[in-house]
Design a protein around this motif. Sequence first.
Motif, PDB file in Angstrom:
ATOM      1  N   GLN A  13       0.832  -1.206   0.000  1.00 28.58           N
ATOM      2  CA  GLN A  13       0.000   0.000   0.000  1.00 28.58           C
ATOM      3  C   GLN A  13       0.872   1.263   0.000  1.00 28.58           C
ATOM      4  N   ILE A  14       1.916   1.240   0.802  1.00 36.15           N
ATOM      5  CA  ILE A  14       2.841   2.376   0.837  1.00 36.15           C
ATOM      6  C   ILE A  14       3.465   2.574  -0.539  1.00 36.15           C
ATOM      7  N   ASN A  15       3.826   1.472  -1.137  1.00 33.35           N
ATOM      8  CA  ASN A  15       4.410   1.497  -2.481  1.00 33.35           C
ATOM      9  C   ASN A  15       3.466   2.125  -3.488  1.00 33.35           C
ATOM     10  N   GLU A  16       2.219   1.739  -3.422  1.00 31.61           N
ATOM     11  CA  GLU A  16       1.226   2.268  -4.362  1.00 31.61           C
ATOM     12  C   GLU A  16       1.028   3.769  -4.160  1.00 31.61           C
ATOM     13  N   LEU A  17       1.153   4.232  -2.926  1.00 28.17           N
ATOM     14  CA  LEU A  17       0.973   5.650  -2.633  1.00 28.17           C
ATOM     15  C   LEU A  17       2.152   6.505  -3.098  1.00 28.17           C
ATOM     16  N   GLY A  18       3.369   5.995  -2.896  1.00 25.72           N
ATOM     17  CA  GLY A  18       4.520   6.851  -3.183  1.00 25.72           C
ATOM     18  C   GLY A  18       5.728   6.172  -3.781  1.00 25.72           C
ATOM     19  N   GLY A  19       5.587   4.906  -4.115  1.00 24.76           N
ATOM     20  CA  GLY A  19       6.689   4.199  -4.753  1.00 24.76           C
ATOM     21  C   GLY A  19       7.902   4.028  -3.855  1.00 24.76           C
ATOM     22  N   THR A  20       9.007   3.762  -4.514  1.00 26.20           N
ATOM     23  CA  THR A  20      10.250   3.481  -3.809  1.00 26.20           C
ATOM     24  C   THR A  20      10.706   4.665  -2.959  1.00 26.20           C
ATOM     25  N   ALA A  21      10.487   5.873  -3.452  1.00 23.54           N
ATOM     26  CA  ALA A  21      10.940   7.058  -2.713  1.00 23.54           C
ATOM     27  C   ALA A  21      10.260   7.152  -1.347  1.00 23.54           C
ATOM     28  N   LEU A  22       8.959   6.957  -1.313  1.00 23.53           N
ATOM     29  CA  LEU A  22       8.232   7.025  -0.042  1.00 23.53           C
ATOM     30  C   LEU A  22       8.646   5.878   0.879  1.00 23.53           C
ATOM     31  N   LEU A  23       8.695   4.672   0.335  1.00 18.04           N
ATOM     32  CA  LEU A  23       9.078   3.525   1.151  1.00 18.04           C
ATOM     33  C   LEU A  23      10.481   3.715   1.710  1.00 18.04           C
ATOM     34  N   SER A  24      11.393   4.184   0.893  1.00 16.60           N
ATOM     35  CA  SER A  24      12.766   4.413   1.339  1.00 16.60           C
ATOM     36  C   SER A  24      12.811   5.445   2.456  1.00 16.60           C
ATOM     37  N   ALA A  25      12.089   6.536   2.299  1.00 11.50           N
ATOM     38  CA  ALA A  25      12.069   7.582   3.324  1.00 11.50           C
ATOM     39  C   ALA A  25      11.488   7.061   4.633  1.00 11.50           C
ATOM     40  N   LEU A  26      10.404   6.298   4.551  1.00 17.50           N
ATOM     41  CA  LEU A  26       9.782   5.768   5.771  1.00 17.50           C
ATOM     42  C   LEU A  26      10.688   4.761   6.474  1.00 17.50           C
ATOM     43  N   VAL A  27      11.345   3.905   5.704  1.00 13.00           N
ATOM     44  CA  VAL A  27      12.243   2.908   6.292  1.00 13.00           C
ATOM     45  C   VAL A  27      13.414   3.602   6.980  1.00 13.00           C
ATOM     46  N   LYS A  28      13.972   4.604   6.321  1.00 12.85           N
ATOM     47  CA  LYS A  28      15.096   5.345   6.907  1.00 12.85           C
ATOM     48  C   LYS A  28      14.667   6.059   8.189  1.00 12.85           C
ATOM     49  N   GLN A  29      13.541   6.751   8.128  1.00 18.70           N
ATOM     50  CA  GLN A  29      13.049   7.473   9.300  1.00 18.70           C
ATOM     51  C   GLN A  29      12.724   6.506  10.431  1.00 18.70           C
ATOM     52  N   PHE A  30      12.116   5.383  10.100  1.00 18.47           N
ATOM     53  CA  PHE A  30      11.783   4.380  11.113  1.00 18.47           C
ATOM     54  C   PHE A  30      13.041   3.904  11.827  1.00 18.47           C
ATOM     55  N   GLY A  31      14.081   3.565  11.057  1.00 21.30           N
ATOM     56  CA  GLY A  31      15.324   3.072  11.645  1.00 21.30           C
ATOM     57  C   GLY A  31      15.968   4.087  12.572  1.00 21.30           C
ATOM     58  N   GLN A  32      15.992   5.324  12.155  1.00 19.05           N
ATOM     59  CA  GLN A  32      16.584   6.375  12.981  1.00 19.05           C
ATOM     60  C   GLN A  32      15.759   6.616  14.248  1.00 19.05           C
ATOM     61  N   ALA A  33      14.455   6.659  14.084  1.00 19.19           N
ATOM     62  CA  ALA A  33      13.583   6.962  15.223  1.00 19.19           C
ATOM     63  C   ALA A  33      13.583   5.847  16.254  1.00 19.19           C
ATOM     64  N   TYR A  34      13.465   4.595  15.806  1.00 24.57           N
ATOM     65  CA  TYR A  34      13.370   3.526  16.806  1.00 24.57           C
ATOM     66  C   TYR A  34      14.685   3.354  17.549  1.00 24.57           C
ATOM     67  N   THR A  35      15.807   3.578  16.889  1.00 28.39           N
ATOM     68  CA  THR A  35      17.095   3.472  17.566  1.00 28.39           C
ATOM     69  C   THR A  35      17.185   4.509  18.683  1.00 28.39           C
ATOM     70  N   LYS A  36      16.785   5.716  18.374  1.00 26.52           N
ATOM     71  CA  LYS A  36      16.789   6.796  19.364  1.00 26.52           C
ATOM     72  C   LYS A  36      15.786   6.505  20.488  1.00 26.52           C
ATOM     73  N   ASP A  37      14.583   6.064  20.114  1.00 25.13           N
ATOM     74  CA  ASP A  37      13.543   5.801  21.107  1.00 25.13           C
ATOM     75  C   ASP A  37      13.921   4.659  22.044  1.00 25.13           C
ATOM     76  N   ILE A  38      14.547   3.616  21.515  1.00 26.56           N
ATOM     77  CA  ILE A  38      14.953   2.486  22.360  1.00 26.56           C
ATOM     78  C   ILE A  38      16.007   2.940  23.367  1.00 26.56           C
ATOM     79  N   ALA A  39      16.949   3.762  22.926  1.00 26.10           N
ATOM     80  CA  ALA A  39      17.981   4.271  23.845  1.00 26.10           C
ATOM     81  C   ALA A  39      17.340   5.121  24.946  1.00 26.10           C
ATOM     82  N   GLN A  40      16.393   5.972  24.566  1.00 25.76           N
ATOM     83  CA  GLN A  40      15.700   6.791  25.562  1.00 25.76           C
ATOM     84  C   GLN A  40      14.869   5.919  26.497  1.00 25.76           C
ATOM     85  N   ALA A  41      14.263   4.876  25.958  1.00 19.34           N
ATOM     86  CA  ALA A  41      13.456   3.977  26.788  1.00 19.34           C
ATOM     87  C   ALA A  41      14.328   3.237  27.801  1.00 19.34           C
TER      88      ALA A  41
END
Length: 124
Positions: A13-41
Motif C-alpha cells: 500500500q505504501i508502495n502504491e501511494l509513493g513508490g520506492t521514494a516514499l518507502l525508502s524515506a519511511l524505512v530510513k526514518q523508522f530506523g533512525q527513530a526507533y534506535t533513538k527511542d529504544i535508547a531513551q526507553a
Amino acid sequence: MDSAISCAARVEQINELGGTALLSALVKQFGQAYTKDIAQAARAVDELDYETLGKLAHRIEGACAIFGAAPALEACHALRTSVKQGTPDELRLRLTNLETELLHLQRALALRLEQQVNDERCLP
C-alpha cells in the motif's frame, strides 16, 4: 504467517501511494527513530521514569502500525502493559524483546526495499 501477510500488504500500500521514494524515506526514518527511542526507553527504565517509557512505547507502537508489523506491535503492547504493573527487570526484558522485534522489522523492510530497487533497475 498472518502478520507477514499483513506487513507485506501494508508495504505494498505504501508502495502504491509513493513508490520506492516514499518507502525508502519511511524505512530510513523508522530506523533512525526507533534506535533513538529504544535508547531513551532504556534510560527511562534505569531512571524508573515510567511516564516517559509509556510515551516512548506508544510512539514506537504507532511507527510499527504504519508497517502492520504484528510481532513488533505485540512487543509494544507487552511493554506498555508492563509499564503499569511490571518490575524494572520485567521492563528491561520487555524492552529487549521489543528491540529484537524492531531489528527484525528493520531488516525485513531493508531487504524488501533492496529487492524493489533491484527490480526497478531491471525494468526497460
